[in-house]
Design a protein around this motif. Sequence first.
Motif, PDB file in Angstrom:
ATOM      1  N   LEU A 120     -18.759 -55.194  54.255  1.00  0.00           N
ATOM      2  CA  LEU A 120     -18.528 -55.589  52.863  1.00  0.00           C
ATOM      3  C   LEU A 120     -17.866 -54.470  52.076  1.00  0.00           C
ATOM      4  O   LEU A 120     -16.833 -54.677  51.424  1.00  0.00           O
ATOM      5  N   GLN A 121     -18.468 -53.285  52.126  1.00  0.00           N
ATOM      6  CA  GLN A 121     -17.891 -52.196  51.349  1.00  0.00           C
ATOM      7  C   GLN A 121     -16.556 -51.750  51.938  1.00  0.00           C
ATOM      8  O   GLN A 121     -15.655 -51.341  51.199  1.00  0.00           O
ATOM      9  N   GLY A 122     -16.423 -51.835  53.272  1.00  0.00           N
ATOM     10  CA  GLY A 122     -15.166 -51.437  53.902  1.00  0.00           C
ATOM     11  C   GLY A 122     -14.007 -52.311  53.468  1.00  0.00           C
ATOM     12  O   GLY A 122     -12.935 -51.812  53.097  1.00  0.00           O
ATOM     13  N   HIS A 123     -14.205 -53.622  53.494  1.00  0.00           N
ATOM     14  CA  HIS A 123     -13.151 -54.539  53.059  1.00  0.00           C
ATOM     15  C   HIS A 123     -12.851 -54.382  51.571  1.00  0.00           C
ATOM     16  O   HIS A 123     -11.694 -54.424  51.143  1.00  0.00           O
ATOM     17  N   ILE A 130     -14.230 -36.661  52.121  1.00  0.00           N
ATOM     18  CA  ILE A 130     -14.960 -37.893  51.794  1.00  0.00           C
ATOM     19  C   ILE A 130     -14.205 -39.112  52.320  1.00  0.00           C
ATOM     20  O   ILE A 130     -14.792 -40.002  52.959  1.00  0.00           O
ATOM     21  N   PHE A 131     -12.892 -39.148  52.077  1.00  0.00           N
ATOM     22  CA  PHE A 131     -12.094 -40.292  52.529  1.00  0.00           C
ATOM     23  C   PHE A 131     -12.050 -40.344  54.054  1.00  0.00           C
ATOM     24  O   PHE A 131     -12.126 -41.422  54.652  1.00  0.00           O
ATOM     25  N   THR A 132     -11.968 -39.176  54.703  1.00  0.00           N
ATOM     26  CA  THR A 132     -11.914 -39.119  56.170  1.00  0.00           C
ATOM     27  C   THR A 132     -13.212 -39.627  56.781  1.00  0.00           C
ATOM     28  O   THR A 132     -13.199 -40.407  57.743  1.00  0.00           O
ATOM     29  N   VAL A 133     -14.343 -39.202  56.222  1.00  0.00           N
ATOM     30  CA  VAL A 133     -15.641 -39.652  56.726  1.00  0.00           C
ATOM     31  C   VAL A 133     -15.799 -41.160  56.506  1.00  0.00           C
ATOM     32  O   VAL A 133     -16.249 -41.888  57.393  1.00  0.00           O
ATOM     33  N   TRP A 134     -15.399 -41.624  55.307  1.00  0.00           N
ATOM     34  CA  TRP A 134     -15.491 -43.061  55.027  1.00  0.00           C
ATOM     35  C   TRP A 134     -14.648 -43.857  56.006  1.00  0.00           C
ATOM     36  O   TRP A 134     -15.099 -44.874  56.547  1.00  0.00           O
ATOM     37  N   TYR A 174     -13.696 -43.040  59.013  1.00  0.00           N
ATOM     38  CA  TYR A 174     -14.249 -42.996  60.370  1.00  0.00           C
ATOM     39  C   TYR A 174     -15.404 -43.984  60.516  1.00  0.00           C
ATOM     40  O   TYR A 174     -15.462 -44.749  61.483  1.00  0.00           O
ATOM     41  N   PHE A 175     -16.303 -43.976  59.549  1.00  0.00           N
ATOM     42  CA  PHE A 175     -17.444 -44.879  59.634  1.00  0.00           C
ATOM     43  C   PHE A 175     -17.015 -46.335  59.460  1.00  0.00           C
ATOM     44  O   PHE A 175     -17.634 -47.226  60.033  1.00  0.00           O
ATOM     45  N   ARG A 176     -15.972 -46.572  58.696  1.00  0.00           N
ATOM     46  CA  ARG A 176     -15.458 -47.937  58.587  1.00  0.00           C
ATOM     47  C   ARG A 176     -14.956 -48.415  59.943  1.00  0.00           C
ATOM     48  O   ARG A 176     -15.086 -49.595  60.291  1.00  0.00           O
ATOM     49  N   GLY A 177     -14.391 -47.505  60.716  1.00  0.00           N
ATOM     50  CA  GLY A 177     -13.897 -47.865  62.041  1.00  0.00           C
ATOM     51  C   GLY A 177     -14.998 -48.201  63.028  1.00  0.00           C
ATOM     52  O   GLY A 177     -14.736 -48.834  64.062  1.00  0.00           O
ATOM     53  N   ILE A 178     -16.233 -47.790  62.739  1.00  0.00           N
ATOM     54  CA  ILE A 178     -17.361 -48.097  63.619  1.00  0.00           C
ATOM     55  C   ILE A 178     -17.837 -49.533  63.426  1.00  0.00           C
ATOM     56  O   ILE A 178     -18.383 -50.152  64.352  1.00  0.00           O
ATOM     57  N   THR A 179     -17.622 -50.078  62.238  1.00  0.00           N
ATOM     58  CA  THR A 179     -18.228 -51.358  61.858  1.00  0.00           C
ATOM     59  C   THR A 179     -17.915 -52.479  62.832  1.00  0.00           C
ATOM     60  O   THR A 179     -18.811 -53.162  63.328  1.00  0.00           O
ATOM     61  N   GLY A 191     -18.715 -45.124  72.297  1.00  0.00           N
ATOM     62  CA  GLY A 191     -19.677 -44.036  72.144  1.00  0.00           C
ATOM     63  C   GLY A 191     -20.357 -44.090  70.789  1.00  0.00           C
ATOM     64  O   GLY A 191     -21.578 -43.883  70.685  1.00  0.00           O
ATOM     65  N   ASP A 192     -19.605 -44.378  69.737  1.00  0.00           N
ATOM     66  CA  ASP A 192     -20.190 -44.536  68.407  1.00  0.00           C
ATOM     67  C   ASP A 192     -21.222 -45.665  68.390  1.00  0.00           C
ATOM     68  O   ASP A 192     -22.283 -45.552  67.762  1.00  0.00           O
ATOM     69  N   VAL A 193     -20.892 -46.769  69.061  1.00  0.00           N
ATOM     70  CA  VAL A 193     -21.814 -47.910  69.129  1.00  0.00           C
ATOM     71  C   VAL A 193     -23.119 -47.496  69.804  1.00  0.00           C
ATOM     72  O   VAL A 193     -24.210 -47.845  69.330  1.00  0.00           O
ATOM     73  N   LEU A 194     -23.012 -46.752  70.873  1.00  0.00           N
ATOM     74  CA  LEU A 194     -24.217 -46.320  71.599  1.00  0.00           C
ATOM     75  C   LEU A 194     -25.067 -45.382  70.746  1.00  0.00           C
ATOM     76  O   LEU A 194     -26.306 -45.457  70.782  1.00  0.00           O
TER      77      LEU A 194
END
Length: 394
Positions: A23-26, A43-47, A49-54, A266-269
């Motif tokens: 939701l927040q990613g979109h 901050i933008f880089t971390v956001w 990266y974590f958006r890519g995990i979703t 790996g992120d999923v695990l």
Amino acid sequence: MRSKTARLFFIDAMRAWAILMMLQGHFVDGLLENSFRDPDSLIFTVWRYFRGITAPVFFTVSGFIFTYLLIRVPEKGFNNPRIKKGIKRGIQLLFIGYLLRLNLFGLLKGELYPSFFLVDVLHIIGLSILGIIGLYLFTSKQKNYVFPLSLLIISCLLFSFEPIYSNWTFEILPDALANYFTRTNGSVFTIIPWFGYTAIGGFFSYLFTYYKNSKSLYPAAISIAALTGIFLIFFSSDLFIAISSITGIQLFEVIAANNYLFIRLGDVLIAFAVFMLLRQFITSRTILKIGQNTLSIYVIHFVILYGSFTGLGLYRFFYQSLSPAILIPAAIAFMFACSFLALFYARNEAYIKQGISAAFTDFRNKLEPWAVYTQRILKIGVYRMLRSIGFVKS
């Protein structure tokens, strides 16, 4: 009656986390002003990266849940009651996926816009469920390990050969079908390689089911998931380079150059390990309910954000125009609103469906006299037309 304790609540918590991240990613990706998309910003880089995990987490968890329900019953093959339910669910997701991309204004003009045929999350999950069912039925008469091993092999093949088939355009296929295999026309996701995450989720669920009575299940699962995840994130690229240098097969070097699929696995695990570790602390009924109603949340967010049916969504009015000062509280409000509406619907689903059914019945009853009258007029008109051209005698 099966015990309710068989439900894996940490999976519900993972689904809740994934849907909220989505939701927040979109919301942020669509409405954040371009000047604030600074790749040098931590901050933008971390956001990002974590958006890519979703998406990988969402697909993997979807495959885990469906396969877990599929294989935990004693019946095999077509006798498995989950087969019929799974087919119905897969077709339902495909139908909703297309329905959300329908534009009523275009439909009134007799047009289906090209965006209607684009493929998104629901299409891929629906088709993946059907794929898992097909593989399950195909291997149902084999040894028990053949099904999960097939899922694992398919995942590895899809991830490994992605550098090759990612360049295919599938021009030989109609766009409606090609969109399931290529992003050339604008599809957000494609069945290849994303079915790989759903399949690997099914493989994980088999291992979880097989060792479900082991006292060391969670300690072992947490340790294996964490260590394997760390290896895939930090060392898988070096492994592929080493394999390439030993075998001379260039494909492994190409995989290492753009190793996002295995790294995301790996992120999923790691996510699995974290949620399993915290399973005893994730007891909020609200969080678990959010995880159990992800489809409703997805549909609501699609309508509000992208303007399904009308095109009048937030994207139309605020696309890439908001500063972080406005965007952050707005994103929080958006997540809360979508979750609240979905949980409200879940609590009142029977009443809402009854009301909709009653409204349609009332509408049909009011329309019926006009339908009969229209049918009579058309019948008279057709009769007169046929008589005038000599097909019917006076």
